[in-house]
Design a protein around this motif. Structure first.
Motif, short mmCIF file in Angstrom:
data_model
loop_
_atom_site.label_atom_id
_atom_site.label_comp_id
_atom_site.label_asym_id
_atom_site.label_seq_id
_atom_site.Cartn_x
_atom_site.Cartn_y
_atom_site.Cartn_z
N TYR A 299 -45.65 13.43 55.06
CA TYR A 299 -44.73 13.96 54.06
C TYR A 299 -45.18 13.54 52.66
O TYR A 299 -45.99 12.63 52.49
N VAL A 300 -44.66 14.22 51.65
CA VAL A 300 -44.98 13.91 50.25
C VAL A 300 -43.87 13.05 49.67
O VAL A 300 -42.69 13.39 49.76
N PHE A 301 -44.27 11.92 49.09
CA PHE A 301 -43.32 11.04 48.41
C PHE A 301 -43.65 11.02 46.93
O PHE A 301 -44.82 10.91 46.54
N GLU A 302 -42.62 11.11 46.09
CA GLU A 302 -42.83 11.11 44.65
C GLU A 302 -41.65 10.47 43.95
O GLU A 302 -40.50 10.75 44.28
N ILE A 347 -31.89 -3.17 50.59
CA ILE A 347 -32.98 -4.14 50.64
C ILE A 347 -34.30 -3.51 51.11
O ILE A 347 -35.33 -4.18 51.11
N PHE A 348 -34.28 -2.24 51.49
CA PHE A 348 -35.47 -1.60 52.02
C PHE A 348 -36.15 -0.73 50.96
O PHE A 348 -35.52 -0.29 50.00
N SER A 349 -37.42 -0.48 51.18
CA SER A 349 -38.19 0.36 50.26
C SER A 349 -37.74 1.82 50.38
O SER A 349 -37.14 2.22 51.39
N GLU A 350 -38.06 2.61 49.36
CA GLU A 350 -37.66 4.02 49.38
C GLU A 350 -38.33 4.76 50.52
O GLU A 350 -37.70 5.61 51.17
N CYS A 351 -39.59 4.48 50.77
CA CYS A 351 -40.30 5.16 51.85
C CYS A 351 -39.68 4.84 53.21
O CYS A 351 -39.50 5.75 54.05
N PHE A 352 -39.37 3.57 53.43
CA PHE A 352 -38.77 3.21 54.71
C PHE A 352 -37.42 3.88 54.89
O PHE A 352 -37.08 4.32 55.99
N LEU A 354 -36.52 6.75 53.78
CA LEU A 354 -36.76 8.15 54.13
C LEU A 354 -37.24 8.30 55.58
O LEU A 354 -36.93 9.30 56.24
N GLU A 355 -37.97 7.32 56.06
CA GLU A 355 -38.58 7.42 57.38
C GLU A 355 -37.68 6.92 58.50
O GLU A 355 -37.91 7.25 59.68
#
Length: 377
Positions: A299-302, A347-352, A354-355
């Motif tokens: 996927y694309v993350f921005e 506490i989690f990253s944006e990518c995590f 989303l996933e």
């Protein structure tokens, strides 16, 4: 290959001032002005021809152009003024002044020259042109200072009569020393650039479908934030329906100190995605742990800081105790329940974030459902 190309094509711009240095030395040896100027001009022409032959039109020394033109202009001035100007220093000052004027004109026209030439030149040639512009500034300031020194020396002589030693220092030593200092500076600068490029990582520029359209240095692209899309490999380490998470580095461009997978890296140019995923695991766990890695999601993350085409992989280990909590592995395994409770604390990253749902439904929960029953019939 890149550093080798720079050694082959990158020539010190100060070499282009060699005809000017020859003129100074010839005058110090009492060679007449016209002969000294003619020799310098011929040397400029021969130097340009040698550069064209040796570098096959790929690495011109731009300084030679302007040195040769300056010498020619000074020669024309001599033709019309030699009966009136007889002072020793006169034509040296004229030559330096003409060269300074050309360098000032080049600096003023830098934007136009860059826009016109950069479309036609490769990376090495662009680096060479940039080196010329930077050298032009140093040469201009150095020669301007030298002219002031000559004027002060002539206006306020030391002693009743000028001495041969002082003349030699002022008219010969100072300009040569100025040029050599700039030349040595450029040598060390180019060497430093080569060493930096040796260590540079090159990232592929890709489309949202993953098609590679070019490449760029990692340090350059990160500074440009989200202008280009680069592939990033992420690996979720799973053990018994638990996910291993730890804090991201404090200096990370994306979500520093947020909890995330420890396995994340940019895929380098000409590297294969699956190999990048395996290398990421191997670097963190060492080669003594064999894990099964499979592709899960693309996927694309921005956001405001970066654009990434993310390839998410999953790696399974049979026993979480196999993972030593030392070195680069400083986190812990989280259950699905703990993860869901942690979302409220951000506490989690944006990518995590989303996933997570996809990871939970496709990997974590199914593994619980399909786990063999342990009871009796």
């Amino acid at each position: 290959m890149l550093s080798k190309g720079i050694r082959k094509y990158m020539s010190n711009p100060i070499i282009g001032l060699l005809p000017f240095e020859v003129y100074i030395i010839l005058r110090a040896l009492s060679v007449d002005v016209p002969y000294a100027l003619a020799t310098s001009f011929i040397l400029s022409v021969l130097g340009e021809l040698l550069f064209r032959i040796f570098y096959r039109k790929s690495g011109y020394n731009f300084t030679l152009y302007f040195t040769g033109i300056s010498v020619l202009v000074t020669f024309v001035v001599w033709l019309f003024t030699n009966e009136y100007l007889t002072k020793v220093f006169t034509y040296l000052v004229i030559l330096e002044a003409v060269l300074i004027c050309f360098l000032m004109l080049i600096r003023v026209s830098k934007t136009y020259i860059t826009a016109y030439l950069f479309r036609q030149k490769n990376m090495i040639q662009k680096a060479l042109l940039n080196e010329f512009f930077e050298s032009a500034v140093l040469i201009q300031y150095g020669l301007t200072l030298h002219i002031f020194c000559i004027l002060l020396y002539r206006q306020f002589p030391i002693g009743d009569e000028p001495t041969t030693t002082l003349d030699l220092i002022i008219y010969t030593g100072l300009p040569l020393l100025t040029i050599w200092i700039v030349g040595v500076y450029q040598v060390f600068k180019i060497r430093s650039m080569v060493m930096k490029l040796r260590k540079e990582e090159w990232l592929p520029i890709v489309t949202e479908k993953g098609e590679v359209t070019g490449r760029i240095a990692k340090s350059v692209s990160i500074g440009m934030k989200n202008k280009f899309l680069h592939p990033v490999v992420r690996v979720a380490l799973i053990s018994d329906s638990k996910v291993f998470l730890q804090e991201r580095p404090a200096d990370d461009i994306l979500n520093p100190r947020k909890l995330d997978y420890p396995f994340e890296k940019y895929m380098l140019f000409n590297h294969e995605i699956n190999l990048a995923a395996r290398n990421s695991i191997r670097q963190m766990l060492g080669g003594n742990i064999d894990t099964e890695i499979r592709f899960l999601l693309k996927y694309v993350f921005e956001n405001e800081d970066t654009r990434r085409l993310i390839f998410l992989f999953v790696a399974n280990v049979d026993n979480e105790n196999m993972i030593r909590r030392e070195g680069k592995m400083t986190g812990k395994f989280w259950t699905v329940k703990q993860l869901e409770e942690g979302f409220a604390d951000e506490i989690f990253s944006e990518c995590f974030e989303l996933e997570f749902e996809y990871l939970k439904n496709m990997v974590l929960v199914p593994s619980d459902i399909m786990k063999p029953a342990t009871g009796t019939n």
